[in-house]
Design a protein around this motif. Structure first.
Motif, mmCIF file in Angstrom:
data_model
loop_
_atom_site.group_PDB
_atom_site.id
_atom_site.type_symbol
_atom_site.label_atom_id
_atom_site.label_comp_id
_atom_site.label_asym_id
_atom_site.label_seq_id
_atom_site.Cartn_x
_atom_site.Cartn_y
_atom_site.Cartn_z
ATOM 1 N N ASP A 1 0.835 -1.208 0.000
ATOM 2 C CA ASP A 1 0.000 0.000 0.000
ATOM 3 C C ASP A 1 0.872 1.261 0.000
ATOM 4 O OD1 ASP A 1 -2.311 -1.492 -0.006
ATOM 5 O OD2 ASP A 1 -2.653 -1.307 2.161
ATOM 6 N N CYS A 2 1.916 1.249 0.826
ATOM 7 C CA CYS A 2 2.838 2.390 0.873
ATOM 8 C C CYS A 2 3.488 2.630 -0.486
ATOM 9 C CB CYS A 2 3.918 2.150 1.927
ATOM 10 S SG CYS A 2 3.355 2.184 3.630
ATOM 11 N N LEU A 3 3.919 1.548 -1.112
ATOM 12 C CA LEU A 3 4.597 1.676 -2.397
ATOM 13 C C LEU A 3 3.651 2.148 -3.495
ATOM 14 C CD1 LEU A 3 6.857 -1.497 -2.246
ATOM 15 C CD2 LEU A 3 7.589 0.887 -2.043
ATOM 16 N N ARG A 4 2.414 1.654 -3.478
ATOM 17 C CA ARG A 4 1.439 2.103 -4.482
ATOM 18 C C ARG A 4 1.180 3.604 -4.355
ATOM 19 N NH1 ARG A 4 -0.955 -3.087 -3.908
ATOM 20 N NH2 ARG A 4 -2.104 -2.414 -2.047
ATOM 21 N N ALA A 5 1.001 4.051 -3.113
ATOM 22 C CA ALA A 5 0.745 5.477 -2.899
ATOM 23 C C ALA A 5 1.940 6.314 -3.327
ATOM 24 C CB ALA A 5 0.413 5.729 -1.430
ATOM 25 N N ALA A 6 3.142 5.850 -3.007
ATOM 26 C CA ALA A 6 4.346 6.592 -3.378
ATOM 27 C C ALA A 6 4.521 6.627 -4.892
ATOM 28 C CB ALA A 6 5.567 5.958 -2.724
ATOM 29 N N LYS A 7 4.237 5.517 -5.546
ATOM 30 C CA LYS A 7 4.367 5.487 -7.002
ATOM 31 C C LYS A 7 3.383 6.451 -7.661
ATOM 32 C CE LYS A 7 4.699 2.373 -10.962
ATOM 33 N NZ LYS A 7 4.725 0.959 -11.414
ATOM 34 N N LEU A 8 2.169 6.532 -7.134
ATOM 35 C CA LEU A 8 1.194 7.492 -7.665
ATOM 36 C C LEU A 8 1.698 8.920 -7.517
ATOM 37 C CD1 LEU A 8 -2.208 5.981 -6.423
ATOM 38 C CD2 LEU A 8 -1.397 6.157 -8.808
ATOM 39 N N GLN A 9 2.328 9.216 -6.383
ATOM 40 C CA GLN A 9 2.906 10.545 -6.189
ATOM 41 C C GLN A 9 3.982 10.821 -7.231
ATOM 42 O OE1 GLN A 9 4.056 10.404 -1.907
ATOM 43 N NE2 GLN A 9 3.105 12.436 -1.865
ATOM 44 N N ALA A 10 4.825 9.846 -7.461
ATOM 45 C CA ALA A 10 5.927 10.027 -8.403
ATOM 46 C C ALA A 10 5.415 10.187 -9.831
ATOM 47 C CB ALA A 10 6.894 8.852 -8.307
ATOM 48 N N VAL A 11 4.438 9.374 -10.205
ATOM 49 C CA VAL A 11 3.873 9.458 -11.553
ATOM 50 C C VAL A 11 3.211 10.810 -11.774
ATOM 51 C CG1 VAL A 11 2.068 8.521 -13.059
ATOM 52 C CG2 VAL A 11 3.611 6.979 -11.837
ATOM 53 N N ALA A 12 2.633 11.377 -10.713
ATOM 54 C CA ALA A 12 2.024 12.702 -10.836
ATOM 55 C C ALA A 12 3.066 13.767 -11.144
ATOM 56 C CB ALA A 12 1.273 13.056 -9.550
ATOM 57 N N ILE A 13 4.299 13.553 -10.697
ATOM 58 C CA ILE A 13 5.391 14.491 -11.010
ATOM 59 C C ILE A 13 5.791 14.354 -12.466
ATOM 60 C CG2 ILE A 13 7.802 15.087 -10.518
ATOM 61 C CD1 ILE A 13 5.922 15.864 -8.260
ATOM 62 N N ASP A 14 5.942 13.120 -12.939
ATOM 63 C CA ASP A 14 6.346 12.875 -14.326
ATOM 64 C C ASP A 14 5.880 11.474 -14.731
ATOM 65 O OD1 ASP A 14 7.494 12.486 -16.783
ATOM 66 O OD2 ASP A 14 9.510 13.079 -16.180
ATOM 67 N N PRO A 15 4.863 11.375 -15.584
ATOM 68 C CA PRO A 15 4.347 10.065 -15.987
ATOM 69 C C PRO A 15 5.370 9.200 -16.721
ATOM 70 C CG PRO A 15 2.798 11.821 -16.546
ATOM 71 C CD PRO A 15 4.074 12.486 -16.143
ATOM 72 N N ALA A 16 6.427 9.841 -17.240
ATOM 73 C CA ALA A 16 7.419 9.082 -18.006
ATOM 74 C C ALA A 16 8.529 8.497 -17.148
ATOM 75 C CB ALA A 16 8.033 9.983 -19.086
ATOM 76 N N LEU A 17 8.477 8.708 -15.838
ATOM 77 C CA LEU A 17 9.539 8.199 -14.973
ATOM 78 C C LEU A 17 9.661 6.677 -15.051
ATOM 79 C CD1 LEU A 17 9.241 10.212 -11.626
ATOM 80 C CD2 LEU A 17 11.216 10.123 -13.140
ATOM 81 N N ASP A 18 10.896 6.209 -15.026
ATOM 82 C CA ASP A 18 11.188 4.785 -14.909
ATOM 83 C C ASP A 18 11.214 4.466 -13.417
ATOM 84 O OD1 ASP A 18 12.166 2.223 -14.922
ATOM 85 O OD2 ASP A 18 14.128 2.734 -15.763
ATOM 86 N N ILE A 19 10.164 3.784 -12.918
ATOM 87 C CA ILE A 19 9.992 3.583 -11.479
ATOM 88 C C ILE A 19 10.046 2.101 -11.124
ATOM 89 C CG2 ILE A 19 8.476 3.943 -9.493
ATOM 90 C CD1 ILE A 19 7.214 6.276 -11.019
ATOM 91 N N GLU A 20 10.859 1.788 -10.135
ATOM 92 C CA GLU A 20 10.942 0.445 -9.572
ATOM 93 C C GLU A 20 10.550 0.535 -8.103
ATOM 94 O OE1 GLU A 20 14.210 -3.165 -9.188
ATOM 95 O OE2 GLU A 20 14.905 -1.088 -9.206
ATOM 96 N N THR A 21 9.760 -0.417 -7.608
ATOM 97 C CA THR A 21 9.400 -0.452 -6.196
ATOM 98 C C THR A 21 9.846 -1.768 -5.583
ATOM 99 O OG1 THR A 21 7.187 -1.364 -6.593
ATOM 100 C CG2 THR A 21 7.392 1.039 -6.595
ATOM 101 N N ALA A 22 10.116 -1.730 -4.287
ATOM 102 C CA ALA A 22 10.610 -2.946 -3.637
ATOM 103 C C ALA A 22 10.263 -2.960 -2.163
ATOM 104 C CB ALA A 22 12.121 -3.058 -3.804
ATOM 105 N N ILE A 23 9.795 -4.115 -1.677
ATOM 106 C CA ILE A 23 9.712 -4.389 -0.249
ATOM 107 C C ILE A 23 10.969 -5.170 0.104
ATOM 108 C CG2 ILE A 23 8.469 -5.569 1.587
ATOM 109 C CD1 ILE A 23 5.918 -5.221 -0.059
ATOM 110 N N VAL A 24 11.771 -4.609 1.019
ATOM 111 C CA VAL A 24 13.057 -5.220 1.353
ATOM 112 C C VAL A 24 13.021 -5.678 2.807
ATOM 113 C CG1 VAL A 24 15.549 -4.884 1.466
ATOM 114 C CG2 VAL A 24 14.219 -3.744 -0.320
ATOM 115 N N ASP A 25 13.432 -6.894 3.042
ATOM 116 C CA ASP A 25 13.446 -7.460 4.390
ATOM 117 C C ASP A 25 14.526 -6.782 5.222
ATOM 118 O OD1 ASP A 25 13.073 -9.018 6.612
ATOM 119 O OD2 ASP A 25 13.960 -10.835 5.750
ATOM 120 N N GLY A 26 14.132 -6.229 6.361
ATOM 121 C CA GLY A 26 15.103 -5.597 7.253
ATOM 122 C C GLY A 26 14.551 -4.332 7.864
#
Length: 306
Positions: free
Chosen positions: A80-105
């Protein structure tokens, strides 16, 4: 969960800008900064959420508690956190190359490790205490991260990375300062803005000697200060001829003057430590003060991994 696939060193054009998120407002400010910086530099953006799944397993396993439901809830929250953050980033620039990750730690070690292959790593800070996005994470990542760590504060309207205002860099005679100067020229050139170089002749606190001027009136001291700045800037103005440079020198109070400059700057750049302190110190007193009190994003520059 995804892995970091770049395999790039920090100077590579494909090295990502990394930002940590926990879904908080402070994290949102950092995501916005990172997205704007990635768009301006045509770099990929990597958004990371730390979830300590291993610790959950160690804690719950001896008690025969429903581990799968707990870890699934942790994963869902991270997603959920990553989806919301990605939406924020896409709103800045829809052409951004975006990778998301849940990392253990836990957050600090995760972001420090991520910073080793990142062009820069952004974290969001909250309030005057310099706490942040994940409690003590901001200071830990600023102290132990690799390359450039950007602390994005929420105590004033945050200026966009491509907005008005100069890039400001604090300099002294340390090797850490040289790394900060290199990063500051690159940032100013990328943003097509001016660079202000701020140097304080001494580390004495501003105001300790009430009534004395804070300008260098002594000819020898003024010459020494200009020589130091010349040495720090050597070669960089040739490399970045489009960057207009202004020099500001003061008798004392480096933190005081840099905080004042942060009111009009779009980015403040500092080495992780300066001329003071002792060997092994990871974060100097001036840098610590600016992380806590600056009114614009603060880039803390560590020596690059070789």
């Amino acid at each position: 969960m995804t892995e970091n696939q770049t395999g790039a060193d920090q100077r590579s054009p494909v090295a990502p800008i990394v930002v940590g998120t926990d879904g908080s407002e402070a994290a949102g400010l950092a995501v916005r900064w990172a997205a704007e910086a990635a768009a301006a530099s045509a770099r990929p953006l990597r958004i990371v959420h730390a979830a300590d799944l291993t610790a959950a397993h160690i804690l719950l396993d001896p008690y025969d508690l429903p581990l799968s439901s707990v870890t699934e809830a942790m994963r869902e929250f991270g997603a959920d956190c990553l989806r919301a953050a990605k939406l924020q980033a896409v709103a800045i620039d829809p052409a951004l190359d975006i990778e998301t990750a849940i990392v253990d730690g836990t957050a600090a070690p995760v972001l420090v490790e991520e910073s080793a292959t990142a062009h820069s790593t952004a974290v969001g800070a909250v309030g005057l205490g310099g706490g942040g996005l994940f409690g003590s994470t901001v200071l830990a990542v600023a102290a132990h991260g690799h390359g450039s760590v950007v602390v994005v504060r929420d105590t004033a309207p945050v200026r966009p990375s491509t907005g008005a205002g100069p890039v400001v860099v604090g300099v002294d005679d340390s090797e850490h300062s040289r790394a900060a100067v290199a990063a500051a020229f690159a940032e100013a050139d990328e943003r097509r803005t001016d660079l202000v170089v701020v140097h304080s002749w001494s580390d004495l606190r501003f105001g300790w000697f009430a009534g004395l001027p804070d300008v260098l009136t002594d000819g020898r001291a003024r010459a020494d200060a200009q020589e130091l700045i010349d040495e720090q800037l050597a070669g960089w103005q040739d490399k970045y001829p489009a960057v207009s440079v202004t020099r500001e020198t003061f008798v004392s109070g480096p933190a005081h003057h840099l905080i004042e400059w942060s009111s009009s700057a779009q980015l403040l750049v500092l080495g992780n430590r300066g001329r003071g302190g002792f060997n092994g110190l990871r974060l100097g007193s001036t840098t610590s003060a600016l992380i806590q009190c600056a009114r614009c994003p603060v880039m803390v520059v560590h020596p690059r991994i070789r």
